[in-house]
Design an enzyme around this catalytic site. Structure first.
Site, PDB file in Angstrom:
ATOM      1  N   HIS A 186       3.058   8.719 -93.501  1.00 11.08           N
ATOM      2  CA  HIS A 186       3.962   8.927 -92.378  1.00 11.08           C
ATOM      3  C   HIS A 186       5.232   8.085 -92.521  1.00 11.08           C
ATOM      4  O   HIS A 186       6.334   8.551 -92.265  1.00 11.08           O
ATOM      5  CB  HIS A 186       3.227   8.565 -91.085  1.00 11.08           C
ATOM      6  CG  HIS A 186       3.906   9.105 -89.894  1.00 11.08           C
ATOM      7  ND1 HIS A 186       3.728  10.397 -89.486  1.00 11.08           N
ATOM      8  CD2 HIS A 186       4.819   8.567 -89.087  1.00 11.08           C
ATOM      9  CE1 HIS A 186       4.492  10.614 -88.444  1.00 11.08           C
ATOM     10  NE2 HIS A 186       5.171   9.511 -88.176  1.00 11.08           N
ATOM     11  N   ARG A 288       6.570  26.246 -95.202  1.00 11.46           N
ATOM     12  CA  ARG A 288       5.146  26.021 -94.896  1.00 11.46           C
ATOM     13  C   ARG A 288       4.819  26.815 -93.632  1.00 11.46           C
ATOM     14  O   ARG A 288       5.265  26.441 -92.540  1.00 11.46           O
ATOM     15  CB  ARG A 288       4.888  24.537 -94.654  1.00 11.46           C
ATOM     16  CG  ARG A 288       4.999  23.642 -95.892  1.00 11.46           C
ATOM     17  CD  ARG A 288       4.703  22.183 -95.518  1.00 11.46           C
ATOM     18  NE  ARG A 288       4.447  21.362 -96.681  1.00 11.46           N
ATOM     19  CZ  ARG A 288       5.324  20.478 -97.189  1.00 11.46           C
ATOM     20  NH1 ARG A 288       6.501  20.323 -96.642  1.00 11.46           N
ATOM     21  NH2 ARG A 288       4.992  19.749 -98.242  1.00 11.46           N
ATOM     22  N   ARG A 325       5.501  30.385 -98.286  1.00 12.09           N
ATOM     23  CA  ARG A 325       4.153  30.117 -98.791  1.00 12.09           C
ATOM     24  C   ARG A 325       3.155  30.681 -97.794  1.00 12.09           C
ATOM     25  O   ARG A 325       3.240  30.383 -96.595  1.00 12.09           O
ATOM     26  CB  ARG A 325       3.931  28.615 -98.944  1.00 12.09           C
ATOM     27  CG  ARG A 325       2.481  28.330 -99.354  1.00 12.09           C
ATOM     28  CD  ARG A 325       2.246  26.883 -99.660  1.00 12.09           C
ATOM     29  NE  ARG A 325       2.154  26.077 -98.456  1.00 12.09           N
ATOM     30  CZ  ARG A 325       2.067  24.754 -98.480  1.00 12.09           C
ATOM     31  NH1 ARG A 325       2.104  24.098 -99.630  1.00 12.09           N
ATOM     32  NH2 ARG A 325       1.971  24.070 -97.357  1.00 12.09           N
ATOM     33  N   GLU A 414      -0.493  23.504-108.135  1.00 12.91           N
ATOM     34  CA  GLU A 414      -0.921  22.230-107.537  1.00 12.91           C
ATOM     35  C   GLU A 414      -2.293  21.825-108.034  1.00 12.91           C
ATOM     36  O   GLU A 414      -2.813  20.775-107.696  1.00 12.91           O
ATOM     37  CB  GLU A 414      -0.905  22.229-106.002  1.00 12.91           C
ATOM     38  CG  GLU A 414      -0.685  23.535-105.339  1.00 12.91           C
ATOM     39  CD  GLU A 414      -0.608  23.464-103.825  1.00 12.91           C
ATOM     40  OE1 GLU A 414      -0.069  22.496-103.292  1.00 12.91           O
ATOM     41  OE2 GLU A 414      -1.102  24.404-103.187  1.00 12.91           O
ATOM     42  N   ASN A 437       2.653  16.967-104.681  1.00 14.48           N
ATOM     43  CA  ASN A 437       1.790  16.136-103.824  1.00 14.48           C
ATOM     44  C   ASN A 437       0.331  16.406-104.159  1.00 14.48           C
ATOM     45  O   ASN A 437      -0.461  15.487-104.369  1.00 14.48           O
ATOM     46  CB  ASN A 437       2.023  16.439-102.343  1.00 14.48           C
ATOM     47  CG  ASN A 437       3.487  16.403-101.956  1.00 14.48           C
ATOM     48  OD1 ASN A 437       4.276  15.759-102.628  1.00 14.48           O
ATOM     49  ND2 ASN A 437       3.853  17.107-100.911  1.00 14.48           N
ATOM     50  N   ASP A 438      -0.040  17.675-104.197  1.00 11.92           N
ATOM     51  CA  ASP A 438      -1.429  18.002-104.531  1.00 11.92           C
ATOM     52  C   ASP A 438      -1.693  17.877-106.027  1.00 11.92           C
ATOM     53  O   ASP A 438      -2.759  17.434-106.435  1.00 11.92           O
ATOM     54  CB  ASP A 438      -1.789  19.418-104.052  1.00 11.92           C
ATOM     55  CG  ASP A 438      -2.181  19.412-102.592  1.00 11.92           C
ATOM     56  OD1 ASP A 438      -2.921  18.493-102.185  1.00 11.92           O
ATOM     57  OD2 ASP A 438      -1.741  20.304-101.852  1.00 11.92           O
ATOM     58  N   ARG A 448      -4.607  11.983-101.633  1.00 14.58           N
ATOM     59  CA  ARG A 448      -3.198  11.700-101.355  1.00 14.58           C
ATOM     60  C   ARG A 448      -3.001  10.920-100.064  1.00 14.58           C
ATOM     61  O   ARG A 448      -1.938  10.347 -99.828  1.00 14.58           O
ATOM     62  CB  ARG A 448      -2.371  12.997-101.335  1.00 14.58           C
ATOM     63  CG  ARG A 448      -2.730  13.951-100.237  1.00 14.58           C
ATOM     64  CD  ARG A 448      -2.123  15.327-100.470  1.00 14.58           C
ATOM     65  NE  ARG A 448      -0.947  15.569 -99.645  1.00 14.58           N
ATOM     66  CZ  ARG A 448      -0.329  16.742 -99.555  1.00 14.58           C
ATOM     67  NH1 ARG A 448      -0.759  17.785-100.255  1.00 14.58           N
ATOM     68  NH2 ARG A 448       0.709  16.892 -98.795  1.00 14.58           N
ATOM     69  N   CYS A 485       8.531  21.800-105.443  1.00 15.52           N
ATOM     70  CA  CYS A 485       8.712  21.723-103.989  1.00 15.52           C
ATOM     71  C   CYS A 485       7.912  20.587-103.371  1.00 15.52           C
ATOM     72  O   CYS A 485       7.859  20.448-102.162  1.00 15.52           O
ATOM     73  CB  CYS A 485       8.355  23.048-103.320  1.00 15.52           C
ATOM     74  SG  CYS A 485       6.628  23.500-103.512  1.00 15.52           S
TER      75      CYS A 485
HETATM   76  C1  PEP Z   1       2.423  19.917-102.502  1.00 22.11           C
HETATM   77  O1  PEP Z   1       1.192  19.871-102.574  1.00 22.11           O
HETATM   78  O2  PEP Z   1       3.176  19.256-103.262  1.00 22.11           O
HETATM   79  C2  PEP Z   1       3.070  20.769-101.500  1.00 22.11           C
HETATM   80  C3  PEP Z   1       4.370  20.968-101.534  1.00 22.11           C
HETATM   81  O3  PEP Z   1       2.292  21.301-100.530  1.00 22.11           O
HETATM   82  P1  PEP Z   1       1.727  20.477 -99.266  1.00 22.11           P
HETATM   83  O4  PEP Z   1       2.392  19.124 -99.282  1.00 22.11           O
HETATM   84  O5  PEP Z   1       2.076  21.294 -98.081  1.00 22.11           O
HETATM   85  O6  PEP Z   1       0.277  20.425 -99.558  1.00 22.11           O
HETATM   86 MG    MG Z   2       0.015  21.315-101.470  1.00 20.86          MG
END
Ligand code: PEP
Ligand code: MG
Length: 560
Positions: A186, A288, A325, A414, A437-438, A448, A485
């Site tokens: 956050h 999203r 998405r 991802e 991120n994933d 994460r 992304c």
């Molecule tokens: C990611 O996983 O990098 C992504 C963009 O999707 P989210 O953060 O919504 O899981």
């Molecule tokens: Mg993701």
């Protein structure tokens, strides 16, 4: 050791005195039988709750639109009649002190939220914050929250709760440094939204003396705890350069020698799409769509979905690209109207597009809504699936998208398997967008959301970069677009590396567009490739970042 290392999550330099978040409100002692006058004790509860609610409402009024709703919701939590009754019962029937009774009543509510999991569970931090505020009001001790010493400062904290972050004034808080939190925490998201330099997961920062002048480098991910006079002066110059820097981006994304890189925004609804367009985004690289579904007790109708999608498309008319998405739900983002049962390992469970493999009804209805909204708009609408691992899954999804009359199906990369299978996947689909991120959490086997594993989730991890390079190469071979992304695209220096790895579009929080665009236009494509190799050759995330930064002297001038 005067230089502490952490993970930089928002670039920029901050220099100033360190001010610490107040200590957490102590847990009121548990022993019953401490109360002599129950009536006097119980009568302390309601005024304390009212006072906290009033303070939260006052903060909501001053807050920006996006945080106002959170604060207003939290203010209702503070005077929840169920919680008040439970606290009063604690005093009357169990002889608890008012502070202890409030503490236990709030914990009962917190545990109920935590058991619900997912997004509701994520409100646990809010209720703990409300609990501590009411306890502080009952005890007459200072409220927890952002301090106001009367001058600008650098805030050091363990981590920040949503209620704290909502009222941060970027004129006063020059930078954040936390000992916990990760690249997608956050605090990190808030810092990027405000454009305030921030470093998370910085061990040792809380032991520094209050008032010490420090230099925070959100780009390098360091905190200089004992800067020399010359270092302070240099930092002040860089901070001033940054404050004068452009906050919005205009024009097209490109390297210095003209290789086009689309600079796009990550959005979640029509409002954030408009903000992205105002900030200069060339389109949307990640829409999203979850928000519509996660807030609903029942599946939104096709007509409702169509309206929301059309609202986003309207922000990017005239052939501009919007990548939608499809629903990324399940596991950690459960849907109220879909009974998926318990999963022992939700992040590895039936999430993302996997929800549709058993029953594709929700996906079909969503594609129908996207298709109808696309017909009404002049945007160039692309559609991608989250959590694809195999080429056969990508082929199935592409078929579905085309059945609905949408021409540009793609996938998110991802899952490491998708990166390794990228060439086959791009043979059956039009584009890929890498969700770093994933992809980081699955590549490094590190949740994460887990603070202690933040360093593993650093998007500079060379293993992650190798998978991105693999996907970029597959894109070049197939002549297909490969974007990024995930949060990695918001780091201007990393963005240069991503371009060198073959990425052709970058999608990020709107605030990051100007920094990414300005730096990119100073670097040639050959340099991007060379710097990508420098990062790949480094053994560790921090070394990769330091080595690449050392090759970019213009970072000083740009205040990055
Ligand atoms: C990611 O996983 O990098 C992504 C963009 O999707 P989210 O953060 O919504 O899981
Ligand atoms: Mg993701």
């Amino acid at each position: 050791m005067t230089l502490l290392n952490g993970i930089g999550v928002c670039p920029g330099i901050a220099v100033g005195p360190l001010v610490r978040m107040p200590d957490p409100v102590p847990e009121p002692s548990a022993g019953p039988g401490q109360v002599t006058d129950k009536n006097a004790e119980r009568s302390r509860i309601s005024p304390a709750m009212e006072a906290v609610a009033a303070e939260l409402r006052a903060r909501a009024e001053k807050a920006k639109a996006e945080t106002r709703a959170v604060l207003e919701a939290t203010s209702y939590m503070a005077v929840d009649p169920g919680m008040m009754d439970l606290a009063i019962t604690g005093v009357v029937e169990r002889n608890l002190s008012a502070a202890r009774a409030v503490f236990e009543a709030a914990n009962t509510f917190r545990d109920m939220l935590a058991a619900a999991g997912g997004y509701i569970g994520a409100r646990v931090a809010d209720i703990e914050d409300v609990r501590d505020r009411i306890v502080a009001a009952v005890l007459g001790v200072p409220m927890p929250g952002i301090p106001d010493p009367g001058h600008p400062f650098i805030l050091v904290a363990r981590d920040l709760a949503p209620a704290d972050t909502a009222t941060v004034d970027p004129e006063k808080v020059l930078g954040f440094v936390t000992t916990e939190g990760g690249p997608t925490s956050h605090t990190a998201i808030l810092a990027r939204t405000l454009g305030v330099p921030a470093v998370v997961a910085t061990e040792g920062a809380l032991s520094l003396k209050e008032g010490t002048t420090v230099v925070l480098d959100g780009g390098a991910g360091t905190l200089n705890a004992a800067p020399t006079d010359a270092e302070v002066q240099d930092a002040e110059k860089r901070m001033a350069a940054r404050r004068g820097a452009k906050k919005t981006w205009s024009g097209e994304g490109a390297t210095s020698d003209g290789r086009r890189i689309l600079l796009l925004a990550n959005v979640g609804d029509p409002k954030s799409a408009k903000a992205g367009a105002d900030a200069g985004a060339e389109g949307v690289g990640l829409f999203r769509t979850e928000f519509l579904f996660l807030d609903s007790a029942k599946e939104p109708t096709v007509a409702e979905q169509e309206e929301a999608y059309a609202g986003v498309f309207a922000a990017f008319p005239d052939g501009r690209k919007v990548v939608v998405r499809t629903l990324d739900a399940g596991a950690d983002k459960p849907l109220a109207f879909l009974d998926q049962g318990e999963e022992p390992n939700p992040a590895l469970g039936v999430r993302g597009v996997r929800v549709a493999f058993e029953d594709s009804g929700i996906l079909d209805r969503q594609l129908q809504a996207i298709s109808r909204a696309a017909e009404r708009s002049s945007s160039d609408v692309w559609v991608m699936a989250p959590m694809i691992a195999l080429a056969s899954e990508a082929e199935w999804f592409s078929g579905k998208v085309r059945e609905h009359g949408l021409k540009t199906p793609g996938v998110m990369v991802e899952v490491p398997a998708a990166a390794l299978n990228a060439e086959q996947i791009l043979g059956v689909t039009e584009f890929a967008s890498i969700g770093t991120n994933d992809l980081a959490q699955y590549t490094l086997a590190a949740d994460r959301m887990a603070g202690p594993l933040a360093a593993l989730n650093d998007p500079w991890q060379p293993a992650l970069l190798k998978l991105i390079g693999f996907t970029g190469e597959a894109g070049e071979k197939r002549g297909k677009t490969v974007g990024v992304c995930g949060e990695a695209a918001s780091d201007p220096v990393l963005a240069v590396v991503l371009v060198g790895l073959g990425v052709t579009s970058l999608s990020m929080s709107s605030r990051a567009l100007a920094d990414v665009g300005e730096l990119l236009r100073t670097v040639s494509y050959d340099d991007c490739k060379r710097l990508a190799q420098v990062a790949l050759d480094a053994g560790e995330a921090q070394a990769a970042k330091a080595a690449v930064r050392a090759e970019l002297p213009q970072l000083d001038e740009l205040g990055l």
